[in-house]
Design a protein around this motif. Structure first.
Motif, short mmCIF file in Angstrom:
data_model
loop_
_atom_site.label_atom_id
_atom_site.label_comp_id
_atom_site.label_asym_id
_atom_site.label_seq_id
_atom_site.Cartn_x
_atom_site.Cartn_y
_atom_site.Cartn_z
N LEU A 206 -73.54 64.69 -20.44
CA LEU A 206 -73.50 63.44 -21.19
C LEU A 206 -72.23 62.70 -20.83
CD1 LEU A 206 -74.30 61.46 -23.49
CD2 LEU A 206 -73.05 63.00 -25.05
N LEU A 207 -72.38 61.45 -20.42
CA LEU A 207 -71.24 60.57 -20.19
C LEU A 207 -71.26 59.54 -21.32
CD1 LEU A 207 -71.76 60.00 -16.36
CD2 LEU A 207 -70.32 61.69 -17.49
N PRO A 208 -70.42 59.73 -22.34
CA PRO A 208 -70.48 58.86 -23.51
C PRO A 208 -69.57 57.63 -23.39
CG PRO A 208 -69.00 60.68 -23.95
CD PRO A 208 -69.54 60.88 -22.55
N HIS A 209 -69.95 56.60 -24.09
CA HIS A 209 -69.17 55.39 -24.26
C HIS A 209 -69.48 54.90 -25.67
CE1 HIS A 209 -68.14 51.13 -24.07
NE2 HIS A 209 -67.34 51.44 -23.07
N PRO A 210 -68.55 54.28 -26.37
CA PRO A 210 -68.85 53.84 -27.73
C PRO A 210 -70.10 52.96 -27.85
CG PRO A 210 -66.51 53.66 -27.32
CD PRO A 210 -67.15 54.03 -26.00
N HIS A 211 -70.44 52.25 -26.77
CA HIS A 211 -71.59 51.34 -26.82
C HIS A 211 -72.69 51.70 -25.83
CE1 HIS A 211 -69.26 48.88 -29.51
NE2 HIS A 211 -68.29 48.83 -28.62
N GLY A 212 -72.67 52.92 -25.34
CA GLY A 212 -73.70 53.34 -24.39
C GLY A 212 -73.47 54.77 -23.95
N PHE A 213 -74.29 55.18 -23.01
CA PHE A 213 -74.17 56.54 -22.49
C PHE A 213 -75.02 56.68 -21.24
CE2 PHE A 213 -78.01 56.68 -24.97
CZ PHE A 213 -78.85 57.53 -24.26
N ALA A 214 -74.73 57.73 -20.50
CA ALA A 214 -75.58 58.15 -19.39
C ALA A 214 -75.82 59.64 -19.55
CB ALA A 214 -74.91 57.86 -18.05
N MET B 25 -71.02 62.54 -29.29
CA MET B 25 -72.11 61.65 -29.63
C MET B 25 -73.33 62.52 -29.96
SD MET B 25 -73.42 58.35 -27.40
CE MET B 25 -71.96 57.39 -27.66
N THR B 26 -73.90 62.30 -31.10
CA THR B 26 -75.00 63.13 -31.57
C THR B 26 -76.33 62.74 -30.92
OG1 THR B 26 -75.60 61.66 -33.40
CG2 THR B 26 -73.87 63.33 -33.83
N PRO B 27 -77.29 63.65 -30.90
CA PRO B 27 -78.61 63.28 -30.40
C PRO B 27 -79.21 62.10 -31.16
CG PRO B 27 -78.42 65.66 -30.48
CD PRO B 27 -77.18 65.10 -31.16
N ALA B 28 -78.95 62.02 -32.45
CA ALA B 28 -79.48 60.89 -33.24
C ALA B 28 -78.87 59.57 -32.77
CB ALA B 28 -79.20 61.11 -34.72
N ARG B 29 -77.57 59.57 -32.49
CA ARG B 29 -76.91 58.34 -32.00
C ARG B 29 -77.41 57.98 -30.61
NH1 ARG B 29 -75.57 53.37 -32.15
NH2 ARG B 29 -73.62 52.83 -31.12
N GLN C 59 -70.92 43.62 -19.83
CA GLN C 59 -69.48 43.73 -20.04
C GLN C 59 -68.88 44.87 -19.21
OE1 GLN C 59 -68.26 43.56 -24.17
NE2 GLN C 59 -69.99 42.24 -24.68
N GLY C 60 -69.64 45.39 -18.25
CA GLY C 60 -69.12 46.41 -17.35
C GLY C 60 -69.31 47.85 -17.81
N ILE C 61 -69.99 48.06 -18.94
CA ILE C 61 -70.17 49.42 -19.45
C ILE C 61 -71.05 50.23 -18.51
CG2 ILE C 61 -71.09 50.80 -21.35
CD1 ILE C 61 -70.25 48.39 -23.19
N LEU D 28 -80.68 60.65 -15.41
CA LEU D 28 -81.85 60.76 -16.27
C LEU D 28 -82.07 59.47 -17.05
CD1 LEU D 28 -81.20 64.37 -17.57
CD2 LEU D 28 -82.85 63.66 -15.83
N THR D 29 -81.01 58.94 -17.61
CA THR D 29 -81.09 57.66 -18.30
C THR D 29 -79.70 57.09 -18.47
OG1 THR D 29 -82.08 56.48 -20.19
CG2 THR D 29 -80.97 58.57 -20.68
N LEU D 30 -79.64 55.78 -18.54
CA LEU D 30 -78.41 55.06 -18.81
C LEU D 30 -78.79 53.99 -19.81
CD1 LEU D 30 -75.76 53.89 -16.29
CD2 LEU D 30 -76.53 52.38 -18.09
N ALA D 31 -78.12 53.96 -20.95
CA ALA D 31 -78.44 53.00 -22.00
C ALA D 31 -77.16 52.34 -22.50
CB ALA D 31 -79.15 53.69 -23.15
N VAL D 32 -77.23 51.04 -22.68
CA VAL D 32 -76.11 50.27 -23.23
C VAL D 32 -76.67 49.40 -24.35
CG1 VAL D 32 -74.36 48.50 -22.74
CG2 VAL D 32 -74.87 50.26 -21.02
N ASP D 33 -75.95 49.37 -25.46
CA ASP D 33 -76.32 48.52 -26.59
C ASP D 33 -76.53 47.09 -26.08
OD1 ASP D 33 -76.30 46.80 -28.82
OD2 ASP D 33 -74.92 48.08 -29.91
#
Length: 142
Positions: free
Chosen positions: A36-44, A1-5, A67-69, A56-61
């Motif tokens: 980085l803990l990536p997920h197609p619709h989010g990350f931590a 997952m890129t910094p831009a994504r 939905q449990g992400i 540091l941060t956790l973000a989900v679309d």
């Protein structure tokens, strides 16, 4: 997952305050202590220094929330801390009720408050709650 994504997802998830930029994400990813803990619709993004872990941060679309992400990202992070951390910290806006509930379910408790820490684009600034989870003998326990 890129910094831009990462920055794109962060901006979608954090609409009430300034989201992190791609340059900021890239700088964090360059640190040997950040994971980085990536997920197609989010990350931590997490950090571990010695025996102290930090979310540091956790973000989900927003279209994929509830939905449990976030729960899956938290479980992955905490599982990685097995025998490696004595404590874990995170910071959350006091008005972010869903995130607070998620962190509470994973054993975090409020230990401190930073008044009016989060500058809001609209409305009053929000307090930051510092939450902590201690791991007996350096091992997470659910």
């Amino acid at each position: 997952m890129t910094p831009a994504r990462l920055a794109e997802l962060h901006a979608a998830a954090f609409t009430h305050e300034r989201p992190w930029t791609a340059d900021e994400m890239g700088g964090l990813l360059d640190s040997p202590h950040v994971t980085l803990l990536p997920h197609p619709h989010g990350f931590a993004l997490t950090r571990l220094i010695l025996d102290e872990a930090e979310l540091l941060t956790l973000a989900v679309d927003p279209a994929q929330q509830r939905q449990g992400i976030g729960d899956s990202l938290m479980r992955t992070w905490l599982d990685q801390l097995e025998s490696r951390a004595a404590t874990a910290f995170l910071e959350v806006a006091a008005d972010n009720t869903p995130a607070r509930a998620l962190y509470h379910r994973h054993g975090f408790a409020v230990i401190s408050t930073r008044p009016a820490y989060y500058r809001r684009t609209q409305g009053p600034d929000a307090d930051a709650l510092i939450m902590q989870r201690c791991f007996p003998y350096g091992k997470p326990r659910d």
